[in-house]
Scaffold this motif. Structure first.
Motif, PDB file in Angstrom:
ATOM      1  N   GLN A 234      39.195  40.665  51.320  1.00 38.86           N
ATOM      2  CA  GLN A 234      40.171  39.577  51.354  1.00 38.86           C
ATOM      3  C   GLN A 234      41.146  39.698  52.526  1.00 38.86           C
ATOM      4  O   GLN A 234      41.984  38.826  52.718  1.00 38.86           O
ATOM      5  CB  GLN A 234      40.978  39.564  50.051  1.00 38.86           C
ATOM      6  CG  GLN A 234      40.148  39.209  48.834  1.00 38.86           C
ATOM      7  CD  GLN A 234      40.915  39.467  47.559  1.00 38.86           C
ATOM      8  OE1 GLN A 234      40.732  40.464  46.907  1.00 38.86           O
ATOM      9  NE2 GLN A 234      41.807  38.571  47.226  1.00 38.86           N
TER      10      GLN A 234
ATOM     11  N   VAL B  17      43.602  34.268  52.592  1.00 38.07           N
ATOM     12  CA  VAL B  17      44.326  34.948  53.672  1.00 38.07           C
ATOM     13  C   VAL B  17      44.634  33.954  54.781  1.00 38.07           C
ATOM     14  O   VAL B  17      43.739  33.266  55.234  1.00 38.07           O
ATOM     15  CB  VAL B  17      43.474  36.099  54.256  1.00 38.07           C
ATOM     16  CG1 VAL B  17      44.372  37.025  55.060  1.00 38.07           C
ATOM     17  CG2 VAL B  17      42.773  36.850  53.144  1.00 38.07           C
TER      18      VAL B  17
ATOM     19  N   ARG C  38      38.224  35.877  43.288  1.00 38.41           N
ATOM     20  CA  ARG C  38      39.469  36.594  43.533  1.00 38.41           C
ATOM     21  C   ARG C  38      40.047  36.218  44.894  1.00 38.41           C
ATOM     22  O   ARG C  38      41.242  36.206  45.090  1.00 38.41           O
ATOM     23  CB  ARG C  38      39.229  38.103  43.466  1.00 38.41           C
ATOM     24  CG  ARG C  38      39.490  38.653  42.073  1.00 38.41           C
ATOM     25  CD  ARG C  38      39.488  40.142  42.093  1.00 38.41           C
ATOM     26  NE  ARG C  38      38.154  40.649  42.363  1.00 38.41           N
ATOM     27  CZ  ARG C  38      37.882  41.933  42.439  1.00 38.41           C
ATOM     28  NH1 ARG C  38      38.822  42.830  42.303  1.00 38.41           N
ATOM     29  NH2 ARG C  38      36.670  42.341  42.681  1.00 38.41           N
ATOM     30  N   MET C  39      39.134  35.899  45.822  1.00 42.92           N
ATOM     31  CA  MET C  39      39.614  35.498  47.137  1.00 42.92           C
ATOM     32  C   MET C  39      40.332  34.157  47.058  1.00 42.92           C
ATOM     33  O   MET C  39      41.285  33.912  47.778  1.00 42.92           O
ATOM     34  CB  MET C  39      38.442  35.387  48.106  1.00 42.92           C
ATOM     35  CG  MET C  39      38.066  36.693  48.741  1.00 42.92           C
ATOM     36  SD  MET C  39      36.651  36.500  49.796  1.00 42.92           S
ATOM     37  CE  MET C  39      37.437  36.156  51.350  1.00 42.92           C
TER      38      MET C  39
ATOM     39  N   PRO D 136      28.925  53.489  42.343  1.00 37.27           N
ATOM     40  CA  PRO D 136      29.498  52.219  41.871  1.00 37.27           C
ATOM     41  C   PRO D 136      29.030  51.021  42.697  1.00 37.27           C
ATOM     42  O   PRO D 136      28.770  49.955  42.153  1.00 37.27           O
ATOM     43  CB  PRO D 136      31.007  52.430  42.029  1.00 37.27           C
ATOM     44  CG  PRO D 136      31.209  53.904  42.060  1.00 37.27           C
ATOM     45  CD  PRO D 136      29.963  54.480  42.651  1.00 37.27           C
ATOM     46  N   GLN D 137      28.901  51.221  44.005  1.00 31.39           N
ATOM     47  CA  GLN D 137      28.466  50.110  44.850  1.00 31.39           C
ATOM     48  C   GLN D 137      26.971  49.872  44.735  1.00 31.39           C
ATOM     49  O   GLN D 137      26.503  48.731  44.722  1.00 31.39           O
ATOM     50  CB  GLN D 137      28.838  50.381  46.313  1.00 31.39           C
ATOM     51  CG  GLN D 137      30.337  50.498  46.515  1.00 31.39           C
ATOM     52  CD  GLN D 137      30.717  50.539  47.989  1.00 31.39           C
ATOM     53  OE1 GLN D 137      30.399  49.648  48.754  1.00 31.39           O
ATOM     54  NE2 GLN D 137      31.417  51.585  48.390  1.00 31.39           N
TER      55      GLN D 137
ATOM     56  N   ASN E 102      44.213  33.980  46.445  1.00 29.11           N
ATOM     57  CA  ASN E 102      45.160  34.256  47.525  1.00 29.11           C
ATOM     58  C   ASN E 102      44.474  34.190  48.868  1.00 29.11           C
ATOM     59  O   ASN E 102      44.185  35.210  49.467  1.00 29.11           O
ATOM     60  CB  ASN E 102      45.748  35.666  47.352  1.00 29.11           C
ATOM     61  CG  ASN E 102      47.003  35.639  46.522  1.00 29.11           C
ATOM     62  OD1 ASN E 102      47.844  34.772  46.727  1.00 29.11           O
ATOM     63  ND2 ASN E 102      47.124  36.577  45.603  1.00 29.11           N
TER      64      ASN E 102
ATOM     65  N   VAL F  49      34.109  38.415  43.579  1.00 26.87           N
ATOM     66  CA  VAL F  49      34.888  38.609  44.788  1.00 26.87           C
ATOM     67  C   VAL F  49      35.401  37.270  45.313  1.00 26.87           C
ATOM     68  O   VAL F  49      36.554  37.127  45.685  1.00 26.87           O
ATOM     69  CB  VAL F  49      34.034  39.305  45.865  1.00 26.87           C
ATOM     70  CG1 VAL F  49      34.839  39.475  47.127  1.00 26.87           C
ATOM     71  CG2 VAL F  49      33.544  40.646  45.351  1.00 26.87           C
TER      72      VAL F  49
ATOM     73  N   LYS G 270      44.763  43.679  46.566  1.00 28.04           N
ATOM     74  CA  LYS G 270      43.563  42.918  46.922  1.00 28.04           C
ATOM     75  C   LYS G 270      42.428  43.885  47.238  1.00 28.04           C
ATOM     76  O   LYS G 270      42.628  45.096  47.338  1.00 28.04           O
ATOM     77  CB  LYS G 270      43.845  42.047  48.145  1.00 28.04           C
ATOM     78  CG  LYS G 270      44.852  40.940  47.856  1.00 28.04           C
ATOM     79  CD  LYS G 270      45.001  40.058  49.069  1.00 28.04           C
ATOM     80  CE  LYS G 270      46.050  38.988  48.827  1.00 28.04           C
ATOM     81  NZ  LYS G 270      46.331  38.248  50.054  1.00 28.04           N
TER      82      LYS G 270
END
Lengths: 280, 250
Positions: B144, A280, A274-275, A192-193, A278, A271, B140
């Motif tokens: 992240q 961090v 999506r970061m 997958p990666q 939210n 990615v 997540k």
């Protein structure tokens, strides 16, 4: 964020005032040279009577385009089929090559190297001239599709392998430490990666497949190139026809490349976006 | 109980290993008892990480033998995988599966290796994530999270397999200073619950406070081992004295 950074920005330092001036002068000179080049081509066309309407007027007829589009459809069918077969075969060859079974691994290595180094034209002659001698008959579609697939599968196997090698070793070690077996690690963690990493190179490899299909005339399969050749002999219009066909090929491959840029962009920014939801 | 404590859960006998010309492990003999916390320390290049990684055969050995629960480590295949499933491992660089969510990282082992129902595995994973304080991040992806959070998830991922022993290969070395304690706190709690742990670390306070035994390595050899208080207060070898001097006081 990374999407706005161009390759040049990433590789070189920001230009200073002197460099900016040099870039400006260089751009101006290039533009002048380009204009001169185009003028020269048009002049040569004119001198050699290539702008004569008899070489171009048949492009105004629907039958011409219908015939070309038929050829284009043939090209797309061969390229798409060959692309799918080559990807499947390339993936299998790569999986065989990374298998812990030494015999399977070296067999797949040898096959990959053979397909990768043989010119596709040679493979086509093999399917066109050699195989029929042993009583195996196949339609011209497969006589072009199979050799093109085989040639591409060797390269794609290497592309896949590069992707697998690009997956950090720690990912595999973590999976091993959980007690996952080789097969499971390959399927759940590595592939997958790896696929995500190689998608842009895979798509650009499809461009090579499209270009390889142009030798279809060898087996008289009616692809874009073959139909163009028919039109050339009908209208005695070599330069204008090749000119138009070249533009069609450029358009197909440009579209394919844009698709790969789009894919890479989408996967890369996924990615990041999506970061953003939210931080961090 | 007394029988269990007398039989070591991990046992290394005359273990030797080379990396090409480099003799990274020289005649290693080490027993770890059930419930014991052993800390491996030593200068970089002393072989402590390699030693740690041989215990679940992420590194092979040239000669000697390693026993887990009295049985030699299997060399390959399903047997080796099954043995690894019983030993947890936490890496310096976390190694969370980059393409999976935090929750999927923790359920990966139970679902794929232990074949437990996903629902059940997820419920337990949430409990574990809650225990290490990252339940809020369950959906997540690893990129992240901060380093400290990622490492706590990595510990939860190991715990989800109900390991009989856990290996920690420099678990705090890649962390920013302010995140080291949040990871050490989880490890202290684990030690308190009786987990068998082999820890490669540079955290001397942790070693002194939590470990039952400190093993000091240099040049691929175990130079000396002792209780933490004895080792830190009265090191016997010159190598250990030099090492402790070099890291002392700043």
């Amino acid at each position: 964020m990374s999407a706005t950074v161009s390759m040049r920005d990433a590789l070189y330092e920001a230009p200073g005032p002197k460099t900016r001036k040099r870039v400006l002068v260089g751009t101006a000179i290039s533009l002048v040279l380009l204009a001169l080049g185009i003028a020269f081509v048009i002049r040569q066309f004119y001198i050699n009577d290539q702008l004569n309407p008899k070489y171009w007027s048949f492009f105004g007829r629907w039958t011409t385009w219908r015939f070309l589009l038929k050829g284009l459809w043939g090209t797309i069918k061969v390229a798409a089929t060959a692309g799918v077969i080559a990807m499947a075969l390339g993936l299998l060859l790569m999986l065989g090559r990374i298998s812990p079974n030494k015999l399977l691994s070296s067999a797949c290595h040898v096959i990959t190297e053979i397909f990768r180094s043989l010119p596709s034209l040679l493979l086509i002659y093999f399917f066109f001239l050699v195989i029929p001698k042993y009583g195996i008959r196949m339609p011209s579609f497969w006589m072009i599709t199979i050799p093109v697939s085989l040639a591409a599968s060797g390269v794609l196997a290497e592309v896949f392998r590069a992707g697998v090698n690009a997956v950090p070793k720690g990912q595999v070690e973590a999976a091993m430490s959980l007690g996952m077996t080789h097969g499971k690690i390959t399927r759940k963690i590595v592939l997958p990666q790896a696929l995500k990493i190689v998608i842009p190179s895979l798509v650009s490899q499809l461009v090579v497949v499209v270009k390889d299909t142009t030798v279809a005339y060898v087996v008289s399969y009616p692809d874009l190139m073959q139909n163009a050749r028919v039109l050339i002999s009908n209208y005695d219009a070599l330069v204008s026809m090749y000119f138009v066909v070249a533009i069609i090929y450029i358009a197909i491959n440009y579209a394919t490349n844009q698709f790969s840029v789009y894919l890479a962009h989408r996967m890369g920014t996924q990615v990041v976006s999506r970061m953003d939801e939210n931080p961090v | 109980m007394s029988i269990q404590t007398s039989m070591p859960i991990i046992s290394m006998r005359h273990v030797d290993k080379h990396f090409g010309q480099l003799h990274v492990l020289r005649d290693i003999n080490l027993d770890v008892a059930k419930g014991e916390v052993v800390v491996l320390i030593g200068p970089s290049g002393s072989g402590k990480s390699t030693l740690c990684r041989t215990i679940n055969r992420l590194e092979t050995i040239d000669s000697g033998e390693i026993l887990f629960e009295g049985k030699p480590l299997p060399q390959e295949g399903k047997e080796l995988a099954a043995m690894r499933a019983e030993i947890g491992m936490v890496f310096q660089s976390f190694n969370l599966f980059a393409h999976k969510t935090i929750l999927d990282n923790v359920t990966m082992g139970p679902v794929e290796v232990l074949h437990r129902p996903r629902k059940e595995a997820e419920a337990e994973a949430m409990e574990l994530l809650d225990r290490v304080g990252v339940a809020a991040q369950a959906h997540k992806v690893p990129a992240q999270l901060s380093g400290g959070q990622q490492q706590r998830v990595a510990i939860a991922r190991s715990l989800a397999m109900h390991p009989k022993a856990m290996l920690f290969d420099e678990p705090t070395s890649a962390l920013d200073p302010e995140m080291i304690n949040e990871v050490l706190d989880v490890m202290v709690e684990l030690a308190g619950m009786g987990m068998t742990m082999v820890v490669v670390t540079h955290e001397m306070n942790f070693a002194r406070r939590v470990s039952n035994r400190v093993v000091f390595m240099a040049d691929g050899q175990i130079v000396e081992q002792n209780t933490p208080d004895e080792f830190f207060d009265h090191p016997k070898s010159e190598r250990a004295k030099d090492f402790l001097d070099s890291i002392k006081g700043h």
